[in-house]
Design an enzyme around this catalytic site. Structure first.
Site, PDB file in Angstrom:
ATOM      1  N   ARG A  24       0.825  -1.212   0.000  1.00 50.25           N
ATOM      2  CA  ARG A  24       0.000   0.000   0.000  1.00 50.25           C
ATOM      3  C   ARG A  24       0.859   1.261   0.000  1.00 50.25           C
ATOM      4  NH1 ARG A  24      -0.677   4.713   2.794  1.00 50.25           N
ATOM      5  NH2 ARG A  24      -0.292   3.592   4.748  1.00 50.25           N
ATOM      6  N   HIS A 217       6.548   4.555  12.586  1.00 52.66           N
ATOM      7  CA  HIS A 217       6.593   4.528  11.124  1.00 52.66           C
ATOM      8  C   HIS A 217       7.597   5.586  10.684  1.00 52.66           C
ATOM      9  CE1 HIS A 217       4.301   4.023   7.166  1.00 52.66           C
ATOM     10  NE2 HIS A 217       5.153   4.994   6.908  1.00 52.66           N
ATOM     11  N   HIS A 219      10.520   7.222   8.045  1.00 54.40           N
ATOM     12  CA  HIS A 219      11.101   7.353   6.707  1.00 54.40           C
ATOM     13  C   HIS A 219      12.590   7.652   6.880  1.00 54.40           C
ATOM     14  CE1 HIS A 219       7.324   7.952   4.054  1.00 54.40           C
ATOM     15  NE2 HIS A 219       7.026   7.257   5.127  1.00 54.40           N
ATOM     16  N   CYS A 250       5.730   9.588   0.127  1.00 51.82           N
ATOM     17  CA  CYS A 250       4.417  10.147   0.434  1.00 51.82           C
ATOM     18  C   CYS A 250       4.014  11.015  -0.749  1.00 51.82           C
ATOM     19  CB  CYS A 250       4.441  10.984   1.714  1.00 51.82           C
ATOM     20  SG  CYS A 250       2.845  11.764   2.075  1.00 51.82           S
TER      21      CYS A 250
END
Length: 308
Positions: A24, A217, A219, A250
């Site tokens: 996803r 989460h 990055h 994103c």
């Protein structure tokens, strides 16, 4: 295949849940549409590698994320073994309707900690987003679904700069009050450092949201994802989001690079003797295969080292 030497360290959990977001969050930013059969194969390979939580897709409007327009078709195409969770992201009640029709058992919603990102991503204010989330969460819970809450821009915003910790906690606490069983704290543009991670987790604890309800989460824009993850684990977090091969970014924040690579995470956890249930060799093979499908090398340093 080389494996890391196992040396346990004090103050770390014995087991970590790897929350795989590659299908996803990883693929949503790909400009070329990936065939649904490739996506289904990707998800199947991830499950074969031992991942037990795989976020498969999103029921977002196809206009906003064309890559995920095949969500319903994809869910029909996958056949996961028992015990593998396959949550999907839903943006609103319309998305929930589609998710319920597809028979999903778990959803996630996506909130913003900042006004600018809420406006750009949700066409809303920080406060108004809860008007949209409340009925979606309530209906999902009434239908017996588990609901996860993502909080984006927890550590920095490309338009607003630094984000006050209390602002992030306020948004996250409201999501838990609405019924989210877990909060994933997103470093959407990859600017966090370990001190911020500690401060935010502690602030949630003081607000009554225990670490057992938190996931992280990260990055890797500034190369801090693994350091921040290890810091979170020392604070008691046991669920970590990652993306196979380091896929993703994103679509609404151009400065964001890829997610923490699942292989890089598993290499570190394996070396620490922390159980994940993930077979690193099979996972690397999966990311090498997927990189061939996408026509570009995997961003994961571990994939590059082991498959180079």
């Amino acid at each position: 295949m080389r494996k890391p030497q196992v040396v346990r360290a004090e103050g770390l959990p014995e087991r970590v849940t790897v929350y795989e977001v590659g299908p996803r969050d990883g693929l949503q930013n790909e400009s070329a549409i990936v065939d649904v059969a490739v996506k289904a194969d990707f998800i199947g390979r991830l499950a074969e590698a031992g991942l037990t939580t795989i976020e498969t897709t999103s029921f977002v409007h196809p206009k906003w994320v064309p890559q995920l327009a095949d969500a319903a078709e994809l869910l029909k195409a996958i056949d996961l073994p028992p015990g593998v969770r396959a949550p999907v992201l839903v943006p609103n009640e319309r998305g929930l309707d589609r998710a319920l029709e597809a028979g999903v058992a778990e959803i996630a919603i996506f909130a913003s900690a900042t006004e600018t990102f809420a406006a750009k991503n949700l066409n809303s204010t920080v406060d108004e987003q809860f008007t949209m989330f409340a009925p979606t969460i309530r209906r999902a819970l009434d239908a017996g679904l588990a609901v996860r809450g993502y909080v984006s821009m927890c550590y920095g915003d490309p338009w607003q700069g630094d984000v006050p910790i209390e602002q992030v906690v306020s948004v996250g606490a409201r999501l838990t009050e609405l019924g989210c069983h877990e909060l994933s704290l997103g470093d959407t543009i990859g600017v966090a450092t370990p001190g911020q991670v500690i401060a935010l987790i502690e602030a949630f604890g003081k607000a009554g949201v225990g670490v057992e309800s938190l996931a992280v989460h990260f990055h890797d824009t500034y190369g801090q994802a693994l350091a921040n993850t290890l810091t979170a684990l020392r604070e008691g977090v046991t669920t970590v989001d990652s993306s196979a091969g380091g896929l993703g970014g994103c679509p609404y924040a151009e400065s964001a690079t890829g997610n923490l690579a699942t292989e890089d995470l598993v290499w570190q956890l394996d070396g620490l003797g922390i159980e994940t249930g993930v077979n690193l060799e099979k996972l690397v093979e999966t990311s090498v295969w997927m990189s061939t499908q996408l026509g570009k090398p995997a961003a994961s340093r571990v994939v590059q080292a082991l498959a180079g």
